[in-house]
Design a protein around this motif. Structure first.
Motif, mmCIF file in Angstrom:
data_model
loop_
_atom_site.group_PDB
_atom_site.id
_atom_site.type_symbol
_atom_site.label_atom_id
_atom_site.label_comp_id
_atom_site.label_asym_id
_atom_site.label_seq_id
_atom_site.Cartn_x
_atom_site.Cartn_y
_atom_site.Cartn_z
ATOM 1 N N GLU A 106 44.195 37.615 45.859
ATOM 2 C CA GLU A 106 43.319 38.766 45.737
ATOM 3 C C GLU A 106 42.241 38.435 44.707
ATOM 4 O O GLU A 106 42.437 37.594 43.827
ATOM 5 N N GLN A 107 41.110 39.116 44.781
ATOM 6 C CA GLN A 107 40.039 38.837 43.830
ATOM 7 C C GLN A 107 40.499 39.066 42.398
ATOM 8 O O GLN A 107 40.133 38.325 41.482
ATOM 9 N N SER A 108 41.356 40.072 42.184
ATOM 10 C CA SER A 108 41.840 40.354 40.834
ATOM 11 C C SER A 108 42.689 39.213 40.298
ATOM 12 O O SER A 108 42.791 39.006 39.091
ATOM 13 N N GLU A 109 43.334 38.449 41.205
ATOM 14 C CA GLU A 109 44.143 37.315 40.780
ATOM 15 C C GLU A 109 43.282 36.083 40.521
ATOM 16 O O GLU A 109 43.667 35.207 39.762
ATOM 17 N N GLU A 110 42.124 36.027 41.172
ATOM 18 C CA GLU A 110 41.291 34.831 41.075
ATOM 19 C C GLU A 110 40.425 34.817 39.828
ATOM 20 O O GLU A 110 39.945 33.775 39.408
ATOM 21 N N THR A 111 40.207 35.961 39.230
ATOM 22 C CA THR A 111 39.305 36.007 38.090
ATOM 23 C C THR A 111 40.008 36.589 36.879
ATOM 24 O O THR A 111 40.956 37.347 36.991
ATOM 25 N N SER A 112 39.519 36.232 35.728
ATOM 26 C CA SER A 112 40.047 36.753 34.474
ATOM 27 C C SER A 112 39.077 37.785 33.918
ATOM 28 O O SER A 112 37.862 37.621 33.995
ATOM 29 N N ASP A 113 39.618 38.878 33.361
ATOM 30 C CA ASP A 113 38.775 39.914 32.796
ATOM 31 C C ASP A 113 38.423 39.646 31.340
ATOM 32 O O ASP A 113 37.726 40.444 30.719
ATOM 33 N N VAL A 114 38.930 38.545 30.797
ATOM 34 C CA VAL A 114 38.646 38.238 29.394
ATOM 35 C C VAL A 114 37.205 37.759 29.261
ATOM 36 O O VAL A 114 36.785 36.836 29.943
ATOM 37 N N SER A 130 28.057 37.161 28.919
ATOM 38 C CA SER A 130 26.599 37.101 28.990
ATOM 39 C C SER A 130 26.104 37.461 30.387
ATOM 40 O O SER A 130 25.132 38.213 30.536
ATOM 41 N N ILE A 131 26.753 36.914 31.394
ATOM 42 C CA ILE A 131 26.321 37.193 32.767
ATOM 43 C C ILE A 131 26.461 38.679 33.076
ATOM 44 O O ILE A 131 25.563 39.301 33.674
ATOM 45 N N THR A 132 27.582 39.278 32.665
ATOM 46 C CA THR A 132 27.778 40.708 32.877
ATOM 47 C C THR A 132 26.697 41.509 32.168
ATOM 48 O O THR A 132 26.119 42.453 32.729
ATOM 49 N N TRP A 133 26.398 41.133 30.935
ATOM 50 C CA TRP A 133 25.357 41.829 30.162
ATOM 51 C C TRP A 133 23.992 41.679 30.815
ATOM 52 O O TRP A 133 23.222 42.650 30.892
ATOM 53 N N GLN A 134 23.659 40.495 31.293
ATOM 54 C CA GLN A 134 22.362 40.293 31.936
ATOM 55 C C GLN A 134 22.229 41.160 33.184
ATOM 56 O O GLN A 134 21.165 41.730 33.452
ATOM 57 N N LEU A 135 23.312 41.263 33.937
ATOM 58 C CA LEU A 135 23.293 42.111 35.128
ATOM 59 C C LEU A 135 23.164 43.585 34.734
ATOM 60 O O LEU A 135 22.426 44.349 35.355
ATOM 61 N N ASN A 136 23.897 43.979 33.683
ATOM 62 C CA ASN A 136 23.810 45.360 33.212
ATOM 63 C C ASN A 136 22.422 45.691 32.682
ATOM 64 O O ASN A 136 22.013 46.855 32.661
ATOM 65 N N SER A 137 21.704 44.660 32.232
ATOM 66 C CA SER A 137 20.364 44.875 31.675
ATOM 67 C C SER A 137 19.319 45.086 32.767
ATOM 68 O O SER A 137 18.151 45.340 32.466
ATOM 69 N N LEU A 166 28.507 34.890 41.359
ATOM 70 C CA LEU A 166 28.426 35.867 40.270
ATOM 71 C C LEU A 166 29.142 37.153 40.638
ATOM 72 O O LEU A 166 29.868 37.724 39.818
ATOM 73 N N ARG A 167 28.939 37.616 41.854
ATOM 74 C CA ARG A 167 29.581 38.856 42.277
ATOM 75 C C ARG A 167 31.105 38.728 42.240
ATOM 76 O O ARG A 167 31.814 39.652 41.838
ATOM 77 N N ARG A 168 31.607 37.575 42.654
ATOM 78 C CA ARG A 168 33.054 37.437 42.815
ATOM 79 C C ARG A 168 33.773 37.035 41.533
ATOM 80 O O ARG A 168 34.853 37.544 41.246
ATOM 81 N N TYR A 169 33.183 36.130 40.774
ATOM 82 C CA TYR A 169 33.917 35.539 39.661
ATOM 83 C C TYR A 169 33.434 35.938 38.271
ATOM 84 O O TYR A 169 34.214 35.919 37.326
#
Length: 350
Positions: free
Chosen positions: A115-123, A293-300, A318-321
């Motif tokens: 599952e996508q939640s298993e493939e990526t880390s939220d840290v 950083s990537i999350t912040w840039q997208l949020n910006s 970027l969308r997935r990972y």
């Protein structure tokens, strides 16, 4: 390697493994090759412990499944097992190509579907904490433009990979234009996507001020073993990846800019030492800084396409990972302007 054999299926698994690594030196970057070396070494050592596997030609689909179950029993992360089995498939495709194993064997590798939640880390390094840390270093009379400070500024405001930051030369920085050029240079500093990873990345003026101060008063004037002038430089020249990683871990220890969230005294805490900063539960690796950083840039408000170009990735990746914004962040920071357009004034209605 032992004496030549007429039948490649009579080679040992280790011999074919070494041939694989040699053959892929032209295809892969050093970092990718090291990943394959690490992931496949576990499989080779496991195969050598199996009495039924004397040569690579003895490998079967049953053996591959047994290896996967063996690794699952070691309580590894699902992504680790998936990566290892995917590496085994690539290795066996090479082995099949030289006719050392049956041509259908690579298709018998059972790669877990996650599952996508298993493939990526939220840290990740959260934006709020990143800005507290950055502001702390910018205001500090002793740590401004230090190695850890400049490493954090570069990692956060470019979102670049560790290897790309390490690859920067003095000439790649254009202070007047506020640009950093990431370039693929062999053999010592390849980029993840080779020539396709080359790009200019613009950074804000305060970041350039930090870089300028670092170059003027902190950076060691040393060349690397290839006669190049690295932007980030240590006593021996271009820092090793582990050294740059340590700078980032040190820069992100939370007690630098706020009370310790683990109720430790920074004056006596073992985690504040240079070689143990990575052990702090709240310090962050370069990859976790990149994710934040990537999350912040997208949020910006930057598009997936724009961020992908800056960080040498592609929008789908970027969308997935990498995009770790939660639902509230997405609503408040990315969609609010569009929601506002849905309002209407009753007085304007017929």
């Amino acid at each position: 390697m032992s004496a030549p054999v007429e039948d490649p299926s009579e080679l040992s698994v280790r011999e074919v493994y070494e041939m694989f690594l040699d053959a892929k030196q032209l295809d892969y970057t050093d970092e990718t090759l090291r990943d394959y070396e690490t992931r496949l070494r576990q499989f080779v050592e496991w195969a050598e412990d199996q009495e039924a596997i004397e040569t690579v030609g003895d490998l079967s689909g049953w053996h591959l499944e047994q290896f996967k179950l063996f690794r699952q029993g070691q309580d590894l992360a699902p992504t680790t097992i998936k990566g290892q089995m995917a590496a085994c498939k690539v290795f066996l495709e090479y082995a099949a190509g030289i006719e050392a194993v049956d041509e259908m064997l690579p298709y018998k590798v059972n790669i877990p579907k996650l599952e996508q939640s298993e493939e990526t880390s939220d840290v990740r390094l959260d934006a709020d904490r990143a800005f507290r840390l950055i502001q702390h270093y910018r205001d500090s009379p002793t740590e401004y433009a230090s190695e850890r400070h400049v490493a954090l500024e570069l990692a956060w405001f470019t979102g670049a990979r560790l290897g790309a930051l390490r690859a920067l030369d003095l000439d790649d920085y254009r202070s007047d234009d506020q640009i950093l050029w990431f370039r693929h240079r062999l053999p010592s500093t390849p980029l993840k996507k080779k020539e396709h990873g080359e790009r200019p990345v613009a950074v804000p003026d305060p970041v350039c001020e930090v870089i300028d101060a670092y170059l003027e008063g902190v950076r060691y004037d040393k060349r690397d073993e290839h006669g190049r002038d690295p932007l980030l430089s240590g006593r021996q020249g271009r820092p090793a990846a582990s050294t740059l990683q340590t700078w980032v871990y040190q820069a992100t220890i939370p007690c630098a800019a706020a009370p310790c969230p683990h109720d430790e005294d920074p004056r006596s805490c073992d985690w504040t030492a240079r070689n143990t900063a990575s052990s702090c539960p709240s310090s962050r690796s370069p990859h976790q800084v990149r994710t934040g950083s990537i999350t912040w840039q997208l949020n910006s408000g930057l598009s997936y396409e724009a961020v992908a170009e800056r960080v040498n990735s592609d929008p789908d990746t970027l969308r997935r990972y990498y995009d770790k914004a939660d639902d509230v962040e997405r609503l408040e920071q990315r969609r609010r302007e569009f929601v506002d357009r849905l309002e209407f004034d009753p007085d304007d209605q017929d």
